[in-house]
Each structure stands twice: as structure tokens, then as C-alpha cells.
Design a protein around this motif. Structure first.
Motif, PDB file in Angstrom:
ATOM      1  N   ALA A 312       0.822  -1.209   0.000  1.00 38.03           N
ATOM      2  CA  ALA A 312       0.000   0.000   0.000  1.00 38.03           C
ATOM      3  C   ALA A 312       0.857   1.261   0.000  1.00 38.03           C
ATOM      4  CB  ALA A 312      -0.937  -0.012   1.211  1.00 38.03           C
ATOM      5  N   GLU A 313       1.938   1.254   0.769  1.00 38.51           N
ATOM      6  CA  GLU A 313       2.822   2.425   0.822  1.00 38.51           C
ATOM      7  C   GLU A 313       3.534   2.626  -0.508  1.00 38.51           C
ATOM      8  OE1 GLU A 313       4.838   5.716   1.577  1.00 38.51           O
ATOM      9  OE2 GLU A 313       3.205   4.888   2.804  1.00 38.51           O
ATOM     10  N   ALA A 314       3.965   1.544  -1.155  1.00 42.25           N
ATOM     11  CA  ALA A 314       4.630   1.663  -2.454  1.00 42.25           C
ATOM     12  C   ALA A 314       3.667   2.199  -3.504  1.00 42.25           C
ATOM     13  CB  ALA A 314       5.184   0.310  -2.875  1.00 42.25           C
ATOM     14  N   ILE A 315       2.433   1.732  -3.486  1.00 44.21           N
ATOM     15  CA  ILE A 315       1.426   2.239  -4.425  1.00 44.21           C
ATOM     16  C   ILE A 315       1.191   3.725  -4.197  1.00 44.21           C
ATOM     17  CG2 ILE A 315      -1.034   2.130  -5.014  1.00 44.21           C
ATOM     18  CD1 ILE A 315      -0.864  -0.911  -4.406  1.00 44.21           C
ATOM     19  N   ARG A 316       1.056   4.102  -2.936  1.00 45.31           N
ATOM     20  CA  ARG A 316       0.832   5.514  -2.593  1.00 45.31           C
ATOM     21  C   ARG A 316       1.993   6.391  -3.064  1.00 45.31           C
ATOM     22  NH1 ARG A 316       0.792   4.844   2.495  1.00 45.31           N
ATOM     23  NH2 ARG A 316      -1.406   4.202   2.574  1.00 45.31           N
ATOM     24  N   ALA A 317       3.199   5.908  -2.866  1.00 45.88           N
ATOM     25  CA  ALA A 317       4.380   6.697  -3.231  1.00 45.88           C
ATOM     26  C   ALA A 317       4.490   6.906  -4.732  1.00 45.88           C
ATOM     27  CB  ALA A 317       5.643   6.009  -2.702  1.00 45.88           C
ATOM     28  N   GLU A 318       4.108   5.908  -5.532  1.00 44.89           N
ATOM     29  CA  GLU A 318       4.270   6.006  -6.984  1.00 44.89           C
ATOM     30  C   GLU A 318       3.049   6.574  -7.705  1.00 44.89           C
ATOM     31  OE1 GLU A 318       6.821   5.665  -8.841  1.00 44.89           O
ATOM     32  OE2 GLU A 318       8.242   4.870  -7.361  1.00 44.89           O
ATOM     33  N   THR A 319       1.860   6.421  -7.113  1.00 40.21           N
ATOM     34  CA  THR A 319       0.643   6.821  -7.828  1.00 40.21           C
ATOM     35  C   THR A 319      -0.243   7.793  -7.063  1.00 40.21           C
ATOM     36  OG1 THR A 319      -0.731   5.032  -6.938  1.00 40.21           O
ATOM     37  CG2 THR A 319       0.598   4.534  -8.892  1.00 40.21           C
ATOM     38  N   GLY A 320      -0.059   7.887  -5.747  1.00 36.31           N
ATOM     39  CA  GLY A 320      -0.959   8.693  -4.931  1.00 36.31           C
ATOM     40  C   GLY A 320      -2.274   8.002  -4.630  1.00 36.31           C
ATOM     41  N   VAL A 321      -2.443   6.764  -5.067  1.00 36.46           N
ATOM     42  CA  VAL A 321      -3.690   6.021  -4.869  1.00 36.46           C
ATOM     43  C   VAL A 321      -3.709   5.381  -3.493  1.00 36.46           C
ATOM     44  CG1 VAL A 321      -5.031   4.030  -5.656  1.00 36.46           C
ATOM     45  CG2 VAL A 321      -4.000   5.580  -7.329  1.00 36.46           C
ATOM     46  N   GLU A 322      -4.848   5.481  -2.814  1.00 43.46           N
ATOM     47  CA  GLU A 322      -5.061   4.768  -1.554  1.00 43.46           C
ATOM     48  C   GLU A 322      -5.719   3.437  -1.892  1.00 43.46           C
ATOM     49  OE1 GLU A 322      -4.031   5.568   1.400  1.00 43.46           O
ATOM     50  OE2 GLU A 322      -3.216   7.522   0.775  1.00 43.46           O
ATOM     51  N   THR A 323      -4.993   2.362  -1.717  1.00 40.01           N
ATOM     52  CA  THR A 323      -5.473   1.061  -2.169  1.00 40.01           C
ATOM     53  C   THR A 323      -6.522   0.486  -1.235  1.00 40.01           C
ATOM     54  OG1 THR A 323      -4.706  -1.041  -3.078  1.00 40.01           O
ATOM     55  CG2 THR A 323      -3.792  -0.395  -0.947  1.00 40.01           C
ATOM     56  N   GLU A 324      -7.368  -0.356  -1.788  1.00 39.09           N
ATOM     57  CA  GLU A 324      -8.378  -1.085  -1.023  1.00 39.09           C
ATOM     58  C   GLU A 324      -7.922  -2.520  -0.842  1.00 39.09           C
ATOM     59  OE1 GLU A 324     -12.969  -2.788  -1.509  1.00 39.09           O
ATOM     60  OE2 GLU A 324     -12.175  -1.332  -2.949  1.00 39.09           O
ATOM     61  N   LEU A 325      -7.948  -3.012   0.379  1.00 36.62           N
ATOM     62  CA  LEU A 325      -7.637  -4.413   0.647  1.00 36.62           C
ATOM     63  C   LEU A 325      -8.911  -5.235   0.463  1.00 36.62           C
ATOM     64  CD1 LEU A 325      -5.377  -4.094   3.823  1.00 36.62           C
ATOM     65  CD2 LEU A 325      -4.710  -4.036   1.407  1.00 36.62           C
TER      66      LEU A 325
END
Length: 384
Positions: A312-325
Motif C-alpha cells: 500500500a505504501e509503495a502504491i501511494r508513493a508512486e501513484t498517490g492512490v489509496e489502495t483497497e484491501l
């Protein structure tokens, strides 16, 4: 010989090479040659083996591992499959000739899941060897029966002492945009065949026959009344679905000798395949039915924690997206890998998987490679 710097910069090229290898499930041969040629220059020791016999085999598998020269450190694995579903007819171009049209790379497997494999190879090329142990767990039959694939790879890893500490499966989990969904679990799946035997006879003389259809209807009615559960914090309710009814009686004046039905159950982690088989047998057998069953996979859950947090942190850092589990969707080979280590699924957008003109955004391949690099570094050395 493939140049490491080229690999690091070219997930599009890597994905195109893999797509160009026709690999309808079960995959063997050329597509594994292609991946091996990518990994060996990066320092991976590659093991390939074929196992199984018809009808569910033979299947080719690949395990590649790269260890540091000193302390092996933590072991992070990427798991995936090189086999693809049959392309079908009606493509705008040859499904096994990769073609970039506009911003999209088209070809069977672009999304599911040669694109993800290519992105992870590109990420691996940029991971220092001394960071820790890195491996690829790649099968050729995830889209098929999945009998001689990942399960055989698990046997290999357990025998050789190469079980990873954490594992990422590159299934296409994203929905609307890259990174919006990560799978931390999946429901289990079991199929059952219910058969009721009767005695054939003339409809005008029912006392001389034994009609199996009312008995089957009673069994299905009792099954339909079952409420397995109301769901859990992470899973939707388990469900039982009747998927086929068969009598095969061509005559209107004959009582048939047998009647059959098939049911499919998708279940959460409150159940096991065996417990559900016992439940259905407990309903069917007293009413005159027999049950055969096949468990496709057990439910699993990797509770939110280190691995899902890293992703989730890697996704946020590269895309700004807050992922859903999430735990939605069908089964994957993560159901097997979950037995040996924490496993999470994350990959490309799944809108075109298994469809005609399957395609991936070229930009997503590049971004996914960067996300995978962050995930790998964090999983190995604790920094992103």
C-alpha cells in the motif's frame, strides 16, 4: 545476451517478448526459455522441470533464485504464471504478435499475467544483490487444472529449504486504475456432483418404477435452504449455487433411471472444503443421493500487516492512490502459497483479462515496475 541495464528500463520490451511466445495452458517450452534468458544475466539460478501426465499434465514449472554472496537475509518471492487462456476468435490482430496501438500493448497475456512478470523482472534488475534473497515462482498451469504447477513448486522449495519469508503474486487485481485494489485473501471453491439412482419404467405404471427426479428435487430444496454464514469482516457470505441439472430422458412416457445435479460452493474462511462436502453428503445421502466432490482450493486470508502495508505504501508513493484491501474474485495460486508464507496479490488492471484484444497500458507497466521495486526493497531490507 540480455543487458541488465536494458532490462531495468524496458518492461514493455520484456512483456512483448513473453506475449510473442504462444503459451496456452498448460504452457511449456519457448515461453520458459524466454524468461530464463531474462533471469540468468541478472544472477538468478534457474531450475526448470516438467511433471504430471494427461489429462492434467504435463506441466512445466520454473523456480529462479538469487542469493547474496554473504548473509542470505530475508527471502522475498514473486509468483506468477506464464500460461494463458485460449485467445478465441475475433481479435483485431494476432493475439500472439504483441502490438502497441496508441497507449496500449495488445496481446494474449498482456494483463494476465505476462505484463506483471515483465515488470517484476525489470524491478529485479534494479535490486542490489546484497539486499537479500529474491526468487521467482512461475508455473505453466494456473489457468488450467493447477494440479502439477504451484503445488509442485512448493514441494521443491520445501525440499530444498528455499521457502520465502513473504510472497507477492502478480495477478491483475487493479480495477479502475493501477493500485486501487490489493487482494489479501480469496474464497475457497468446491464443486459437487449429486446423483440419484432410480428404476426406469413406463409413466403409466409408476408402481413398477422408481422416479429419481422428485428425490433430487427434495435434495436440492434442502440444500437451497442452507445458510452457510453471514460473511466475516473480510469475506462476503459463502454461497451455494446449482450449476447443472441432467436427466437425459428423450422420451415423454418413460420414468428415467437416474437424475444428476451439480453444485458449486464459494466459501469463506469459516469453512473448509471437506466440511462442506460432509454437509452436503449429510443432506443428500438420507434422501437417496450420492455425492462426488472436487475441492479447487481452500479459502485463505493474510490479515492486514507487514506485506499489505508495504504494498500500500509503495502504491501511494508512486501513484498517490489509496489502495483497497479485498478478498473478492475467483481463486488464484495464492491459495497454495498461503500455506507456506504470508502472500498478497497485486498487479495490473483486470478489465480486459481473458477477453478479446486483451491490453495493458504501456505506462502502467513502467509504474508497476517501480512499485514492485519499492515493495521488494522494503520486504528485503525494510525501506521503500
Amino acid at each position: 545476451m540480455t543487458d541488465t541495464a536494458t532490462i531495468a528500463a524496458a518492461p514493455l520490451d520484456l512483456a512483448s517478448r513473453l506475449i510473442a511466445c504462444e503459451s496456452v495452458t498448460p504452457a511449456t517450452g519457448a515461453v520458459f526459455d524466454c524468461l530464463e534468458a531474462m533471469l540468468e544475466p541478472l544472477g538468478f539460478a534457474v531450475t526448470r522441470f516438467v511433471c504430471g501426465e494427461a489429462p492434467d499434465g504435463p506441466v512445466e514449472n520454473l523456480f529462479a533464485i538469487r542469493r547474496p554472496l554473504g548473509d542470505p537475509g530475508r527471502h522475498f518471492a514473486f509468483a506468477g504464471h506464464l500460461d494463458v487462456v485460449p485467445p478465441g476468435k475475433g481479435w483485431a490482430s494476432d493475439p500472439f504478435v504483441p502490438e502497441v496501438r496508441g497507449d496500449l500493448l495488445h496481446g494474449r497475456g498482456a494483463v494476465d499475467m505476462k505484463g506483471s512478470i515483465a515488470s517484476f523482472v525489470a524491478a529485479a534488475a534494479d535490486i542490489p544483490r546484497e539486499a537479500g534473497t529474491l526468487s521467482f515462482i512461475i508455473t505453466g498451469d494456473e489457468e488450467g487444472p493447477a494440479v502439477y504447477g504451484t503445488r509442485a513448486l512448493i514441494d521443491l522449495m520445501q525440499r530444498d529449504g528455499t521457502v520465502p519469508d513473504l510472497c507477492l503474486v502478480g495477478e491483475p487485481t487493479s480495477v479502475g486504475r493501477l493500485g486501487d485494489m490489493v487482494k489479501i485473501g480469496r474464497r475457497g471453491s468446491v464443486n459437487m456432483w449429486i446423483r440419484v439412482a432410480g428404476q426406469q419404467g413406463h409413466v403409466a405404471y409408476p408402481h413398477l418404477a422408481d422416479n429419481p427426479i422428485p428425490k433430487l428435487v427434495a435434495i436440492l430444496s434442502a440444500i437451497e435452504a442452507v445458510v452457510l454464514d453471514e460473511g466475516t469482516d473480510w469475506f462476503q457470505p459463502s454461497n451455494i449455487e446449482v450449476t447443472d441439472l441432467h436427466v437425459g430422458n428423450p422420451a415423454h412416457n418413460v420414468i428415467p433411471a437416474a437424475a444428476e445435479a451439480r453444485i458449486s460452493i464459494r466459501f469463506n474462511d469459516r469453512h473448509s472444503g471437506e466440511s462442506l462436502i460432509a454437509l452436503i453428503r449429510g443432506i443428500a445421502e438420507p434422501l437417496g443421493g450420492s455425492v462426488e466432490a472436487k475441492i479447487s482450493g481452500e479459502a485463505f486470508l493474510t490479515p492486514p500487516g507487514e506485506l499489505s502495508g508495504i504494498i500500500a505504501e509503495a502504491i501511494r508513493a508512486e501513484t498517490g492512490v489509496e489502495t483497497e484491501l479485498s478478498t473478492t474474485g475467483g481463486t488464484s495460486d495464492a491459495r497454495f502459497l498461503s500455506r507456506i508464507c504470508p502472500v498478497v496479490e497485486f498487479g495490473l488492471c483486470n478489465a480486459t483479462m481473458h477477453k478479446l484484444d486483451e491490453a495493458v497500458a504501456v505506462a502502467d507497466l513502467e509504474v508497476l515496475a517501480r512499485i514492485y521495486r519499492r515493495v521488494t526493497l522494503a520486504a528485503l531490507v525494510g525501506t521503500s
